[in-house]
Scaffold this active site. Structure first.
Site, mmCIF file in Angstrom:
data_model
loop_
_atom_site.group_PDB
_atom_site.id
_atom_site.type_symbol
_atom_site.label_atom_id
_atom_site.label_comp_id
_atom_site.label_asym_id
_atom_site.label_seq_id
_atom_site.Cartn_x
_atom_site.Cartn_y
_atom_site.Cartn_z
ATOM 1 C CG ASN A 94 -1.626 1.335 1.292
ATOM 2 O OD1 ASN A 94 -1.770 2.088 0.380
ATOM 3 N ND2 ASN A 94 -2.328 1.399 2.547
ATOM 4 C CE LYS A 113 0.167 3.493 4.795
ATOM 5 N NZ LYS A 113 -0.192 3.375 6.276
ATOM 6 C CG HIS A 170 -6.148 1.661 5.142
ATOM 7 N ND1 HIS A 170 -5.810 2.675 5.658
ATOM 8 C CD2 HIS A 170 -5.071 1.009 4.748
ATOM 9 C CE1 HIS A 170 -4.501 2.522 6.255
ATOM 10 N NE2 HIS A 170 -4.008 1.303 5.731
ATOM 11 C CD GLU A 184 -3.187 5.266 6.902
ATOM 12 O OE1 GLU A 184 -3.245 5.426 5.502
ATOM 13 O OE2 GLU A 184 -2.027 5.097 7.314
ATOM 14 C CD GLU A 186 -4.022 -2.623 7.518
ATOM 15 O OE1 GLU A 186 -2.757 -2.709 6.741
ATOM 16 O OE2 GLU A 186 -4.816 -1.743 7.163
ATOM 17 N N GLY A 241 1.737 2.491 10.599
ATOM 18 C CA GLY A 241 2.833 3.535 10.446
ATOM 19 C C GLY A 241 3.335 4.029 11.695
ATOM 20 C CB SER A 297 4.903 -1.459 11.825
ATOM 21 O OG SER A 297 4.528 -0.120 11.963
HETATM 22 C C1 PEP Z 1 -1.326 0.077 5.970
HETATM 23 O O1 PEP Z 1 -1.048 1.153 5.249
HETATM 24 O O2 PEP Z 1 -2.156 -0.732 5.689
HETATM 25 C C2 PEP Z 1 0.036 -0.343 6.775
HETATM 26 C C3 PEP Z 1 0.071 -1.387 7.520
HETATM 27 O O3 PEP Z 1 1.097 0.551 6.893
HETATM 28 P P1 PEP Z 1 2.511 0.323 7.520
HETATM 29 O O4 PEP Z 1 2.994 -0.929 7.133
HETATM 30 O O5 PEP Z 1 3.376 1.626 7.389
HETATM 31 O O6 PEP Z 1 2.254 0.333 9.153
#
Ligand code: PEP
Length: 267
Positions: free
Chosen positions: A13, A15, A101, A103, A173, A179, A219
Site C-alpha cells: 500500500n 498510500k 482502511h 486511514e 490491521e 505507520g 508496521s
Molecule cells: C497500511 O497502510 O495498511 C499499513 C499497514 O502501513 P504500515 O505498514 O506503514 O504500518
C-alpha cells in the site's frame, strides 16, 4: 488445525506516495528485486495512488505482479469530486481494492455502512475487496478488541453470498500498529486473525469463511515479516511504509513464499 491451503498474499500500500512517473520507477525496482516476476507460491499486489495505476500497469504487465486500488467509492459514477469508482479501477487492470482502511475510516469518516457499500461496489465491478478491520489503542486498552473486529467484519460482509465470499479478502490491521513502527506480536496477530475468522464463519458459514485470506497489517518490515507470516492464521501481509522500498518489499514477498513452502500450521 489443518494446514492452510490459502495462497499467501502480500500487498504493498503506497498510500499517497509515488503518484507520478516515480510510481512506475518503483514498480520496476520491485520487479528487479523480485528477479523480474512474482515468485511462485505467493500473490503480489501493488496498490499505487490512482494517478499512477496506468503507468504501473504498463510496468508490471506479464510479470505476474498484480494491481489494486487503495479505495473506491460506493457509486458507479456521479458527482463525487475527487473520488474513484470501482469500475474505473477495474478498467485500468486492477484486481483488488482496499475497503475501509483505517486511514479512510478516520480521515474520511467512512463508517461500517459506508465500508460495506464499498465492498459491494468492488464486488459488482469484478474486483476483490480487501476489507480492512482493526481496533484503536483506546479500544484495545478498553478490552474491546474482539468486539471491534467482530463488528467490523460482520458489517462489512453482511448479506454476502458464497460466490461473493469467494472473492473477499480481509486485512486485520491494529490501528495502533499502522505507520507507528509498533508491531503486534505474532500471538496478538494470531488472536486478531482468529477473531476475524470466527466472525467470518458466523456470517458466511464455515466453508465459505475458510477460503477467505486474512492478512496482517501494521508496521510489517523485512525484519519481522517471517515471524508474523508464520503466525497461525496469518495468510499474508498488507505492507505500508516498507512497500516504498523495493528491496525490503521484495524481501517480505520472498518471506511469505518461503514460509508457506513448508506446511503451514495455521487454519
Ligand atoms: C497500511 O497502510 O495498511 C499499513 C499497514 O502501513 P504500515 O505498514 O506503514 O504500518
Amino acid at each position: 488445525m489443518a494446514p492452510s491451503s490459502r495462497l499467501p498474499l502480500v500487498m504493498g500500500n503506497w498510500k499517497m506516495h509515488r503518484g507520478g512517473p516515480d510510481g512506475a520507477d518503483l514498480a520496476r525496482a520491485v520487479l528487479a528485486a523480485l528477479g523480474g516476476r512474482a515468485p511462485a507460491g505467493v500473490e503480489v499486489v501493488l496498490l499505487p495512488p490512482p494517478t499512477a495505476i496506468a503507468p504501473v500497469a504498463d510496468a508490471i504487465r506479464g510479470t505476474g505482479v498484480r494491481l489494486g486500488g487503495q479505495s473506491c467509492h460506493a457509486a458507479e459514477k456521479g458527482a463525487f469530486t475527487g473520488e474513484t469508482a470501482a469500475p474505473f479501477l477495474a478498467a485500468l487492470g486492477c484486481g483488488f481494492v482496499l475497503c475501509g482502511h483505517s486511514e479512510r475510516r478516520r480521515l474520511s469518516g467512512e463508517d461500517d455502512a459506508a465500508v460495506a457499500a464499498r465492498v459491494r461496489a468492488a464486488l459488482a465491478a469484478g474486483l476483490r475487496p480487501v476489507l480492512c478491520v482493526g481496533e484503536t489503542l483506546e479500544e484495545r486498552d478498553a478490552g474491546a478488541t474482539e468486539a471491534v473486529i467482530s463488528r467490523q467484519v460482520a458489517a462489512g460482509t453482511a448479506g454476502l453470498d458464497a460466490a461473493a465470499a469467494a472473492r473477499l479478502e480481509v486485512a486485520y490491521e491494529p490501528v495502533w500498529a499502522i505507520g507507528t513502527g509498533r508491531t503486534a506480536t505474532p500471538a496478538q496477530a494470531s488472536e486478531g486473525h482468529g477473531t476475524a475468522r470466527e466472525a467470518l464463519s458466523r456470517g458466511l458459514g464455515a466453508a465459505a469463511a475458510s477460503a477467505v485470506r486474512v492478512l496482517y497489517g501494521g508496521s510489517v518490515n523485512p525484519g519481522n515479516a517471517e515471524a508474523l507470516l508464520s503466525a497461525p492464521g496469518v495468510d499474508g501481509a498488507l505492507v505500508g511504509g516498507a512497500s516504498l522500498e523495493a528491496a525490503g518489499f521484495a524481501a517480505i514477498v520472498k518471506a511469505a513464499a518461503a514460509v508457506r513452502a513448508v506446511p503451514a500450521t495455521g487454519g
